[in-house]
Design a protein around this motif. Structure first.
Motif, PDB file in Angstrom:
ATOM      1  N   THR A  40       0.857  -1.178   0.000  1.00 51.12           N
ATOM      2  CA  THR A  40       0.000   0.000   0.000  1.00 51.12           C
ATOM      3  C   THR A  40       0.895   1.230   0.000  1.00 51.12           C
ATOM      4  O   THR A  40       1.827   1.328   0.799  1.00 51.12           O
ATOM      5  CB  THR A  40      -0.929   0.004   1.228  1.00 51.12           C
ATOM      6  OG1 THR A  40      -1.724  -1.198   1.183  1.00 51.12           O
ATOM      7  CG2 THR A  40      -1.838   1.217   1.229  1.00 51.12           C
ATOM      8  N   TYR A  42       0.996   5.337   0.311  1.00 51.24           N
ATOM      9  CA  TYR A  42       0.228   6.428   0.891  1.00 51.24           C
ATOM     10  C   TYR A  42       0.640   7.771   0.305  1.00 51.24           C
ATOM     11  O   TYR A  42       1.795   7.977  -0.049  1.00 51.24           O
ATOM     12  CB  TYR A  42       0.428   6.451   2.411  1.00 51.24           C
ATOM     13  CG  TYR A  42      -0.005   5.169   3.064  1.00 51.24           C
ATOM     14  CD1 TYR A  42       0.918   4.157   3.320  1.00 51.24           C
ATOM     15  CD2 TYR A  42      -1.334   4.944   3.389  1.00 51.24           C
ATOM     16  CE1 TYR A  42       0.529   2.967   3.904  1.00 51.24           C
ATOM     17  CE2 TYR A  42      -1.733   3.754   3.973  1.00 51.24           C
ATOM     18  CZ  TYR A  42      -0.800   2.766   4.226  1.00 51.24           C
ATOM     19  OH  TYR A  42      -1.198   1.590   4.793  1.00 51.24           O
ATOM     20  N   ASP A  43      -0.323   8.673   0.228  1.00 54.40           N
ATOM     21  CA  ASP A  43      -0.088  10.064  -0.171  1.00 54.40           C
ATOM     22  C   ASP A  43       0.576  10.196  -1.548  1.00 54.40           C
ATOM     23  O   ASP A  43       1.436  11.064  -1.748  1.00 54.40           O
ATOM     24  CB  ASP A  43       0.749  10.801   0.888  1.00 54.40           C
ATOM     25  CG  ASP A  43       0.069  10.834   2.234  1.00 54.40           C
ATOM     26  OD1 ASP A  43      -1.162  11.033   2.263  1.00 54.40           O
ATOM     27  OD2 ASP A  43       0.753  10.648   3.265  1.00 54.40           O
ATOM     28  N   THR A 104      -4.185   7.186  -1.424  1.00 54.60           N
ATOM     29  CA  THR A 104      -3.636   5.883  -1.089  1.00 54.60           C
ATOM     30  C   THR A 104      -4.012   4.863  -2.168  1.00 54.60           C
ATOM     31  O   THR A 104      -5.169   4.809  -2.595  1.00 54.60           O
ATOM     32  CB  THR A 104      -4.181   5.425   0.279  1.00 54.60           C
ATOM     33  OG1 THR A 104      -3.803   6.393   1.259  1.00 54.60           O
ATOM     34  CG2 THR A 104      -3.632   4.064   0.665  1.00 54.60           C
ATOM     35  N   HIS A 105      -3.036   4.073  -2.581  1.00 55.62           N
ATOM     36  CA  HIS A 105      -3.255   3.068  -3.626  1.00 55.62           C
ATOM     37  C   HIS A 105      -2.488   1.802  -3.273  1.00 55.62           C
ATOM     38  O   HIS A 105      -1.482   1.844  -2.559  1.00 55.62           O
ATOM     39  CB  HIS A 105      -2.810   3.596  -4.987  1.00 55.62           C
ATOM     40  CG  HIS A 105      -3.589   4.794  -5.413  1.00 55.62           C
ATOM     41  ND1 HIS A 105      -4.828   4.707  -5.984  1.00 55.62           N
ATOM     42  CD2 HIS A 105      -3.313   6.125  -5.307  1.00 55.62           C
ATOM     43  CE1 HIS A 105      -5.284   5.921  -6.232  1.00 55.62           C
ATOM     44  NE2 HIS A 105      -4.379   6.802  -5.830  1.00 55.62           N
ATOM     45  N   THR A 106      -2.959   0.672  -3.801  1.00 55.87           N
ATOM     46  CA  THR A 106      -2.333  -0.616  -3.538  1.00 55.87           C
ATOM     47  C   THR A 106      -1.889  -1.253  -4.846  1.00 55.87           C
ATOM     48  O   THR A 106      -2.653  -1.294  -5.805  1.00 55.87           O
ATOM     49  CB  THR A 106      -3.316  -1.556  -2.817  1.00 55.87           C
ATOM     50  OG1 THR A 106      -3.726  -0.938  -1.595  1.00 55.87           O
ATOM     51  CG2 THR A 106      -2.671  -2.896  -2.498  1.00 55.87           C
TER      52      THR A 106
END
Length: 181
Positions: A40, A42-43, A104-106
């Motif tokens: 994950t 973030y930002d 946020t991306h995974t």
């Protein structure tokens, strides 16, 4: 930080998982059957992104190569077929570009498995590149410096162009030009 689920993890150089050495460092991640590796992020700023990575089949002769899917936020952005990993050397892969909103991306690498037995592959050198420029299908070309200056002096540009110094009909002399804001 990478999270390993199912049959996935880290293998050190010289192990049964892969040979030759990992492209970066002393270890690489492995995916066996439908194992998954996720991270994950973030930002992240909004923008265009692309993932690149190296992959190889497991070096143990009793195991087939494991194809893998690359997912961003649960959506497949690329699939690497097991056949593309049937080599004794690390292969470099790059996903198509994809656009992300800020936040946020995974990202995930998921093994595809093999219904006939155990399938395994390793991956390393994962890089997320951002702020990629879009490909330009056509760009203006200029046969002479004068042609370029003619375009720059058009009033459709932001600001106004000051008068360039005189140039001869060929481009052998250096001219000067200033663009006022």
């Amino acid at each position: 930080q990478w999270v390993f689920t199912g049959t996935s993890g880290l293998a050190r150089n010289g192990s049964e998982w892969y040979s030759p050495l990992a492209p970066e460092g002393q270890q690489a991640a492995f995916l066996e059957d439908e194992g998954t590796i996720t991270q994950t992020l973030y930002d992240l700023p909004a923008g265009t992104y692309q993932l690149s990575f190296s992959a190889i089949q497991r070096s143990d002769g009793d195991v087939t190569a494991n194809g893998l899917s690359i997912l961003v936020d649960g959506t497949v952005v690329m699939t690497v077929a097991a056949e593309d990993l049937l080599t004794a050397a690390w292969q470099q892969f790059t996903t198509p570009t994809f656009t992300l909103t800020a936040g946020t991306h995974t990202i995930a690498f998921q093994g595809l498995g093999d219904a006939t037995g155990t399938a395994a592959s390793a991956l390393d050198a994962v890089v997320l590149a951002s702020n990629l420029t879009a490909e330009v299908s056509s760009a203006p070309t200029f046969a002479t410096l004068r042609g370029l200056l003619d375009v720059l002096n058009q009033h459709t540009l932001v600001g106004e162009a000051a008068a360039p110094s005189a140039l001869p009909d060929n481009d052998t002399a250096l001219g000067q030009m200033a663009i006022a804001a």
